[in-house]
Design a protein around this motif. Sequence first.
Motif, short mmCIF file in Angstrom:
data_model
loop_
_atom_site.label_atom_id
_atom_site.label_comp_id
_atom_site.label_asym_id
_atom_site.label_seq_id
_atom_site.Cartn_x
_atom_site.Cartn_y
_atom_site.Cartn_z
N ALA A 25 0.81 -1.29 0.00
CA ALA A 25 0.14 0.13 -0.04
C ALA A 25 0.83 1.17 0.02
CB ALA A 25 -0.94 -0.08 1.22
N GLY A 26 0.26 2.36 -0.32
CA GLY A 26 1.10 3.64 -0.54
C GLY A 26 0.15 4.82 -0.61
N LEU A 27 0.65 5.80 -0.30
CA LEU A 27 -0.10 7.00 -0.75
C LEU A 27 -0.10 7.56 -2.34
CD1 LEU A 27 -1.50 9.40 1.10
CD2 LEU A 27 0.79 10.64 0.82
N ARG A 28 -1.20 7.67 -2.73
CA ARG A 28 -1.44 8.20 -4.03
C ARG A 28 -1.75 9.66 -4.05
NH1 ARG A 28 -5.19 8.62 -8.80
NH2 ARG A 28 -4.12 8.06 -10.51
N ILE A 29 -0.76 10.43 -4.86
CA ILE A 29 -1.00 11.71 -5.28
C ILE A 29 -1.30 11.95 -6.64
CG2 ILE A 29 0.13 13.95 -5.11
CD1 ILE A 29 2.43 12.96 -3.21
N HIS A 30 -2.67 12.57 -7.00
CA HIS A 30 -3.16 12.64 -8.14
C HIS A 30 -3.85 14.01 -8.34
CE1 HIS A 30 -7.24 12.02 -6.55
NE2 HIS A 30 -6.51 11.38 -5.59
N SER A 31 -3.81 14.41 -9.45
CA SER A 31 -4.58 15.54 -10.09
C SER A 31 -6.15 15.57 -9.74
CB SER A 31 -4.35 15.96 -11.25
OG SER A 31 -4.56 14.81 -12.42
N VAL A 46 -4.89 7.25 0.38
CA VAL A 46 -4.10 5.88 0.64
C VAL A 46 -4.74 4.73 -0.29
CG1 VAL A 46 -3.72 4.15 2.59
CG2 VAL A 46 -3.39 6.82 3.02
N THR A 47 -4.01 3.90 -0.66
CA THR A 47 -4.64 2.82 -1.60
C THR A 47 -3.64 1.69 -1.64
OG1 THR A 47 -5.43 2.37 -3.76
CG2 THR A 47 -3.48 3.81 -3.71
N ALA A 48 -4.25 0.33 -1.68
CA ALA A 48 -3.57 -0.91 -1.58
C ALA A 48 -2.74 -0.86 -2.99
CB ALA A 48 -4.29 -1.95 -1.83
N ASP A 49 -2.78 -0.24 -4.20
CA ASP A 49 -2.18 -0.36 -5.51
C ASP A 49 -1.97 0.76 -6.28
OD1 ASP A 49 -1.51 -3.31 -5.31
OD2 ASP A 49 -3.82 -3.53 -5.27
N PRO A 50 -1.02 1.08 -6.97
CA PRO A 50 -1.11 2.26 -7.76
C PRO A 50 -1.92 1.91 -8.97
CG PRO A 50 0.80 0.80 -8.08
CD PRO A 50 0.22 0.24 -6.85
N GLU A 51 -2.27 3.06 -9.51
CA GLU A 51 -3.20 2.82 -10.83
C GLU A 51 -2.00 2.38 -11.89
OE1 GLU A 51 -6.42 3.24 -11.42
OE2 GLU A 51 -6.69 3.61 -9.63
N GLN A 55 3.40 6.48 -11.60
CA GLN A 55 4.90 6.17 -11.22
C GLN A 55 5.02 5.91 -9.90
OE1 GLN A 55 7.61 9.36 -12.36
NE2 GLN A 55 9.04 8.71 -11.11
N VAL A 56 5.69 4.73 -9.34
CA VAL A 56 5.81 4.45 -8.04
C VAL A 56 7.24 5.02 -7.69
CG1 VAL A 56 6.08 2.51 -6.56
CG2 VAL A 56 4.49 2.40 -8.40
N VAL A 57 7.22 5.61 -6.46
CA VAL A 57 8.48 6.24 -5.82
C VAL A 57 8.39 5.75 -4.31
CG1 VAL A 57 9.37 8.33 -5.05
CG2 VAL A 57 8.22 8.36 -7.24
N GLU A 58 9.39 5.14 -4.39
CA GLU A 58 9.87 4.67 -2.88
C GLU A 58 10.98 5.43 -1.93
OE1 GLU A 58 10.07 0.32 -0.36
OE2 GLU A 58 9.43 0.35 -2.07
N ILE A 59 10.56 5.86 -0.91
CA ILE A 59 11.55 6.81 -0.42
C ILE A 59 11.63 6.27 1.12
CG2 ILE A 59 12.26 9.16 0.38
CD1 ILE A 59 10.55 10.11 -1.96
N ALA A 60 12.71 5.84 1.63
CA ALA A 60 12.76 5.39 2.90
C ALA A 60 11.69 4.32 3.36
CB ALA A 60 12.99 6.36 3.93
N GLY A 61 11.22 3.58 2.47
CA GLY A 61 10.32 2.52 2.78
C GLY A 61 8.84 2.96 2.72
N THR A 62 8.89 4.32 2.17
CA THR A 62 7.55 4.85 2.04
C THR A 62 7.24 4.93 0.50
OG1 THR A 62 7.71 6.32 4.12
CG2 THR A 62 6.06 7.15 2.33
N ARG A 63 6.00 4.34 0.11
CA ARG A 63 5.68 4.32 -1.15
C ARG A 63 4.51 5.30 -1.52
NH1 ARG A 63 6.18 -0.54 -4.06
NH2 ARG A 63 3.95 -0.60 -4.61
N LEU A 64 5.09 5.80 -2.56
CA LEU A 64 4.20 7.07 -3.07
C LEU A 64 3.64 6.65 -4.52
CD1 LEU A 64 6.12 10.07 -2.02
CD2 LEU A 64 4.00 9.40 -1.03
N PHE A 65 2.39 6.66 -5.11
CA PHE A 65 2.01 6.56 -6.22
C PHE A 65 1.73 7.81 -6.98
CE2 PHE A 65 0.23 2.67 -3.96
CZ PHE A 65 1.45 1.98 -3.96
N LEU A 66 2.43 8.54 -7.73
CA LEU A 66 2.06 9.64 -8.59
C LEU A 66 1.50 9.50 -10.14
CD1 LEU A 66 5.50 11.09 -7.65
CD2 LEU A 66 3.43 11.22 -6.19
#
Length: 98
Positions: A25-31, A46-51, A55-66
């Motif tokens: 799971a990660g935090l999705r940032i979207h328009s 917050v979502t289980a999977d990216p669309e 683009q999946v970005v992982e920073i220090a174990g934190t997943r972002l979906f952009l």
Amino acid sequence: MLTLTDNATAIVTTLVSRQNDAPDAGLRIHSTEAPGADGARLAVLVTADPEPEDQVVEIAGTRLFLDETAVSALDDKILDAGVDEEGSVSFAVLPQVA
């Protein structure tokens, strides 16, 4: 490339773990539909999977979906976050200092 403050990393990790127990799971940032007066208007979820196109970005174990708009808007930025006295989370986008 987008970076996160330590505070943002901790808050995003906590948000994701409290709202979704999926292992990736990660935090999705979207328009959003309406662009802001000074550029893209972004929302978080917050979502289980990216669309598929995220683009999946992982920073220090934190997943972002952009999404595509978020990638462009945040490419050279720093994401910060805070929690107010009532427990509401707010995000701030800051310029990276060269």
